[in-house]
Structures are given as structure tokens and as C-alpha cells.
Motif scaffolding. Structure first.
Motif, PDB file in Angstrom:
ATOM      1  N   UNK A 133       0.836  -1.197   0.000  1.00 32.87           N
ATOM      2  CA  UNK A 133       0.000   0.000   0.000  1.00 32.87           C
ATOM      3  C   UNK A 133       0.877   1.256   0.000  1.00 32.87           C
ATOM      4  N   UNK A 134       0.469   2.307  -0.721  1.00 31.56           N
ATOM      5  CA  UNK A 134       1.301   3.523  -0.803  1.00 31.56           C
ATOM      6  C   UNK A 134       1.569   4.180   0.538  1.00 31.56           C
ATOM      7  N   UNK A 135       0.610   4.107   1.457  1.00 30.34           N
ATOM      8  CA  UNK A 135       0.790   4.739   2.768  1.00 30.34           C
ATOM      9  C   UNK A 135       0.603   3.709   3.872  1.00 30.34           C
ATOM     10  N   UNK A 136       1.352   3.901   4.945  1.00 34.70           N
ATOM     11  CA  UNK A 136       1.293   2.999   6.088  1.00 34.70           C
ATOM     12  C   UNK A 136       1.018   3.793   7.355  1.00 34.70           C
ATOM     13  N   UNK A 137       0.428   3.137   8.328  1.00 30.58           N
ATOM     14  CA  UNK A 137       0.314   3.741   9.649  1.00 30.58           C
ATOM     15  C   UNK A 137       1.719   3.931  10.222  1.00 30.58           C
ATOM     16  N   UNK A 138       1.901   4.931  11.082  1.00 32.78           N
ATOM     17  CA  UNK A 138       3.265   5.257  11.530  1.00 32.78           C
ATOM     18  C   UNK A 138       3.932   4.188  12.391  1.00 32.78           C
ATOM     19  N   UNK A 139       3.166   3.261  12.969  1.00 29.40           N
ATOM     20  CA  UNK A 139       3.768   2.318  13.905  1.00 29.40           C
ATOM     21  C   UNK A 139       3.900   0.905  13.350  1.00 29.40           C
ATOM     22  N   UNK A 140       3.676   0.701  12.045  1.00 24.97           N
ATOM     23  CA  UNK A 140       3.810  -0.635  11.469  1.00 24.97           C
ATOM     24  C   UNK A 140       5.188  -0.788  10.814  1.00 24.97           C
ATOM     25  N   UNK A 141       5.486  -2.007  10.383  1.00 16.89           N
ATOM     26  CA  UNK A 141       6.776  -2.290   9.759  1.00 16.89           C
ATOM     27  C   UNK A 141       7.072  -1.304   8.636  1.00 16.89           C
ATOM     28  N   UNK A 142       8.252  -0.691   8.676  1.00 22.85           N
ATOM     29  CA  UNK A 142       8.656   0.288   7.664  1.00 22.85           C
ATOM     30  C   UNK A 142      10.087  -0.027   7.243  1.00 22.85           C
ATOM     31  N   UNK A 143      10.212  -0.895   6.233  1.00 18.72           N
ATOM     32  CA  UNK A 143      11.544  -1.216   5.723  1.00 18.72           C
ATOM     33  C   UNK A 143      12.187  -0.004   5.080  1.00 18.72           C
ATOM     34  N   UNK A 144      11.357   0.902   4.559  1.00 21.98           N
ATOM     35  CA  UNK A 144      11.884   2.117   3.949  1.00 21.98           C
ATOM     36  C   UNK A 144      12.630   2.987   4.942  1.00 21.98           C
ATOM     37  N   UNK A 145      12.179   3.012   6.188  1.00 27.67           N
ATOM     38  CA  UNK A 145      12.872   3.802   7.205  1.00 27.67           C
ATOM     39  C   UNK A 145      14.268   3.241   7.468  1.00 27.67           C
ATOM     40  N   UNK A 146      14.392   1.914   7.422  1.00 25.43           N
ATOM     41  CA  UNK A 146      15.706   1.305   7.608  1.00 25.43           C
ATOM     42  C   UNK A 146      16.619   1.683   6.443  1.00 25.43           C
ATOM     43  N   UNK A 147      16.082   1.612   5.217  1.00 27.48           N
ATOM     44  CA  UNK A 147      16.874   1.988   4.042  1.00 27.48           C
ATOM     45  C   UNK A 147      17.269   3.461   4.087  1.00 27.48           C
ATOM     46  N   UNK A 148      16.341   4.318   4.490  1.00 25.96           N
ATOM     47  CA  UNK A 148      16.629   5.744   4.597  1.00 25.96           C
ATOM     48  C   UNK A 148      17.761   6.001   5.592  1.00 25.96           C
ATOM     49  N   UNK A 149      17.692   5.344   6.743  1.00 23.03           N
ATOM     50  CA  UNK A 149      18.732   5.526   7.753  1.00 23.03           C
ATOM     51  C   UNK A 149      20.098   5.096   7.249  1.00 23.03           C
ATOM     52  N   UNK A 150      20.148   3.991   6.518  1.00 16.70           N
ATOM     53  CA  UNK A 150      21.419   3.522   5.970  1.00 16.70           C
ATOM     54  C   UNK A 150      21.970   4.514   4.957  1.00 16.70           C
ATOM     55  N   UNK A 151      21.111   5.002   4.047  1.00 16.67           N
ATOM     56  CA  UNK A 151      21.571   5.976   3.056  1.00 16.67           C
ATOM     57  C   UNK A 151      22.067   7.250   3.716  1.00 16.67           C
ATOM     58  N   UNK A 152      21.317   7.745   4.688  1.00 15.21           N
ATOM     59  CA  UNK A 152      21.705   8.984   5.362  1.00 15.21           C
ATOM     60  C   UNK A 152      23.060   8.838   6.047  1.00 15.21           C
ATOM     61  N   UNK A 153      23.276   7.693   6.687  1.00 15.16           N
ATOM     62  CA  UNK A 153      24.559   7.467   7.367  1.00 15.16           C
ATOM     63  C   UNK A 153      25.710   7.467   6.366  1.00 15.16           C
ATOM     64  N   UNK A 154      25.514   6.808   5.227  1.00 20.66           N
ATOM     65  CA  UNK A 154      26.597   6.722   4.243  1.00 20.66           C
ATOM     66  C   UNK A 154      26.891   8.073   3.600  1.00 20.66           C
ATOM     67  N   UNK A 155      25.856   8.901   3.443  1.00 23.58           N
ATOM     68  CA  UNK A 155      26.072  10.220   2.843  1.00 23.58           C
ATOM     69  C   UNK A 155      26.901  11.127   3.748  1.00 23.58           C
TER      70      UNK A 155
END
Length: 315
Positions: A133-155
Motif C-alpha cells: 500500500x502507498x501509505x502505512x500507519x506510523x507504527x507498522x513495519x517500515x523497511x523504507x525507514x531502515x533503508x533511509x537511515x542507511x543511506x543517510x549514514x553513508x552520505x
């Protein structure tokens, strides 16, 4: 039934030039003692070791009910051509292997890296459609947040000069793989949800998951390249301004993008049927080639115009 899900984020590396191979390897050395996989053909490409992230939260469902889940997600980072950074996170979602509805100690989940166990009876379709689904509730599994954190750290690496060559947003590919049904024909459903989010539903066997992960990363890379190229053309206001301004806005495409388009160049033959389906519709390479030709036409017209303005030289 087993469900495999993932999300790939793609963006421009925050560095003014193509990053040298040794610096690429240094940035991607996420796990001490484990090597960064590198290749130079047909284009420079490097993949980090995989890292695990503990997850203990509800899983999204289309029905809106919360499916308790716990386990680990697997992430890795990739750099292509010294210019493009990706973060890829995935997990296998399975029914709890033991304990029924009871949350088990972390020692149990750590023995199954990359697996999220859901407690209770949940259909694969409900979990699959909830994840995609395009949008998720804020407290459910968010693999995108993990990917975002990894990218931000590497940048933030000191190996980067933090000079952005040009402005372009990141894109996200959210994908799910379900087992084949019926005659075993491959299911391929790609949808553009908005300016940055795409979703992909595939069918595949457990043995194909490693190659499907590479396929999704390759698709995410080329979708980002195409989206960025189209954005640069749009911002160049072709036909609506001076040649100098138009060419200045198109130059990043020539310097950073055009040489990176090589879809499926590193993929296993077993998943080439997916690329064939995507080339048939929506036809990514056709759109890419048409856009590249438009840029080359602009360069040719600008050259002709400038030559026509030069004064004639007497023999």
C-alpha cells in the motif's frame, strides 16, 4: 505461504565527481572483516556486506488489523558508477515457527536472520497488499525507514565532499514476492504510485529470491535514472529559453547519467523474463532512448546555431 518483501531507495551520491573505487569500498565497508564485492564491467559497481536490523512491531495489512511481528531485516548498500547510491532492505515474512501467539526471546529470532515471524493467522494476500500500500500507519513495519537511515549514514562519510552535483529526489521501489500459482507463469505488476514511489509484485520460488533481490535493485536504479533524466529535461524548458540556459540545465544528464543505462547487464538469466515484461510495457528503455535523443537533438541544434552566428572568414 511465505512472503518476501523489500524496499530499495536510490539517490545521487553527495560528491562532486565520480567517487574513486577505493573510496567506494571504504564507504561500503559496513562490517569489519567482511569484504565489499566489486566489479568494473560493464560499469563500476560495488555492494556492501549485509547488516541486520531487529524488528518488533505490527505488520501492515490491507484489512487494517495489526499483525504482531518480530525478527530481523537484512540491508545492504550499493554504489554504481561512482555516482548513484542505493540502500536495499528485505525480509521474509512467515508464520511464527514456535510459540503460537507468544513473543519469543531475541535469541530465537537472531538464529533466523532476515526472517520476520508474524503471530496469529494472517493471509498472505492481506500482508502482501498491506505492505505494498502507498501509505502505512506510523507504527507498522517500515523497511523504507531502515533503508533511509542507511543511506543517510553513508552520505555523511568523510570520503565525500558533500557537494551535490545537482538537485534530484530519491526514489523508492517497494516490492513483494509471492509463490507461483497455477501454470507457474511469472506474475509481474509494476505501478507508479507517485513521483518517488513505485511498487512491484512478482511471483517466484524461494530459490530465486537472491536473484530477484538483484533484479529489484537493478530496476530501482534504472527507474531512478529515467525519472531523473525526465526531470532534468523538464527543468531545462526546452524551446522556452536561451540555448546557454537550456544546455546548462541538461549538462548533468551528460556528465552523470547517460553512461549508466545498462538494464539487466549483471542479472541472472532466470529473471530476464521480468525485464522482458517491463520492456514490453511500460517500455522503460524506449522512453529512455527517446529522452536521450531529445537531449542530443538539443546539443546538435545549439551547435548549428552557434556556428551560424560565427562571422565568415575570408579565404
Amino acid at each position: 505461504m511465505v512472503l518476501t518483501v523489500g524496499e530499495v531507495h536510490t539517490g545521487l551520491l553527495q560528491h562532486s565527481t565520480s567517487l574513486p573505487p577505493d573510496d567506494v569500498a571504504g564507504i561500503l565497508a559496513l562490517v569489519p572483516g567482511e569484504r565489499v564485492r566489486r566489479s568494473t564491467r560493464p560499469i563500476p559497481y560495488a555492494v556492501s556486506p549485509e547488516v541486520l536490523t531487529g524488528v518488533d512491531c505490527p505488520l501492515a495489512t490491507l484489512s487494517g488489523r495489526r499483525a504482531p511481528g518480530a525478527g530481523t531485516a537484512v540491508s545492504r548498500a550499493l554504489i554504481t558508477g561512482g555516482h548513484v547510491l542505493q540502500a536495499s532492505t528485505r525480509a521474509v515474512i512467515e508464520p511464527a515457527s514456535a510459540g503460537g501467539r507468544r513473543r519469543l526471546p531475541w535469541s530465537h529470532y537472531l538464529t533466523r536472520p532476515g526472517v520476520l515471524e508474524h503471530r496469529g493467522a494472517w493471509s498472505t494476500d492481506d500482508l502482501r497488499d498491506g505492505f505494498l500500500a502507498p501509505t502505512h500507519a506510523p507504527d507498522v513495519l517500515d523497511l523504507g525507514a531502515i533503508a533511509t537511515g542507511l543511506m543517510d549514514d553513508l552520505q555523511l562519510s568523510r570520503r565525500l565532499d558533500a557537494v551535490r552535483p545537482f538537485n534530484t529526489p530519491r526514489t523508492r521501489l517497494r516490492w513483494a514476492v509471492v509463490p507461483p500459482v497455477g501454470d507457474g507463469a511469472r506474475r509481474v505488476e509494476l505501478a507508479v504510485q507517485d513521483g518517488t514511489l513505485r511498487t512491484l509484485l512478482l511471483s517466484g520460488t524461494p530459490a530465486e529470491i537472491p536473484t530477484i533481490v538483484e533484479l529489484c535493485e537493478d530496476l530501482a536504479l534504472h527507474d531512478w535514472l529515467l525519472s531523473t533524466l525526465l526531470s532534468l529535461i523538464d527543468r531545462a524548458h526546452v524551446g522556452g529559453g536561451s540555448w546557454a540556459r537550456t544546455l546548462g540545465r541538461l549538462r548533468p544528464a551528460v556528465d552523470f547519467l547517460l553512461h549508466l543505462w545498462m538494464p539487466a547487464a549483471r542479472l541472472d538469466d532466470g529473471v530476464l523474463d521480468v525485464w522482458a515484461a517491463l520492456e514490453h510495457r511500460p517500455g522503460l528503455t524506449r522512453q529512455w532512448n527517446a529522452s536521450v535523443q531529445r537531449i542530443r537533438d538539443q546539443l546538435a541544434m545549439a551547435t548549428v546555431t552557434l556556428l551560424a552566428r560565427e562571422p565568415a572568414v575570408a579565404p
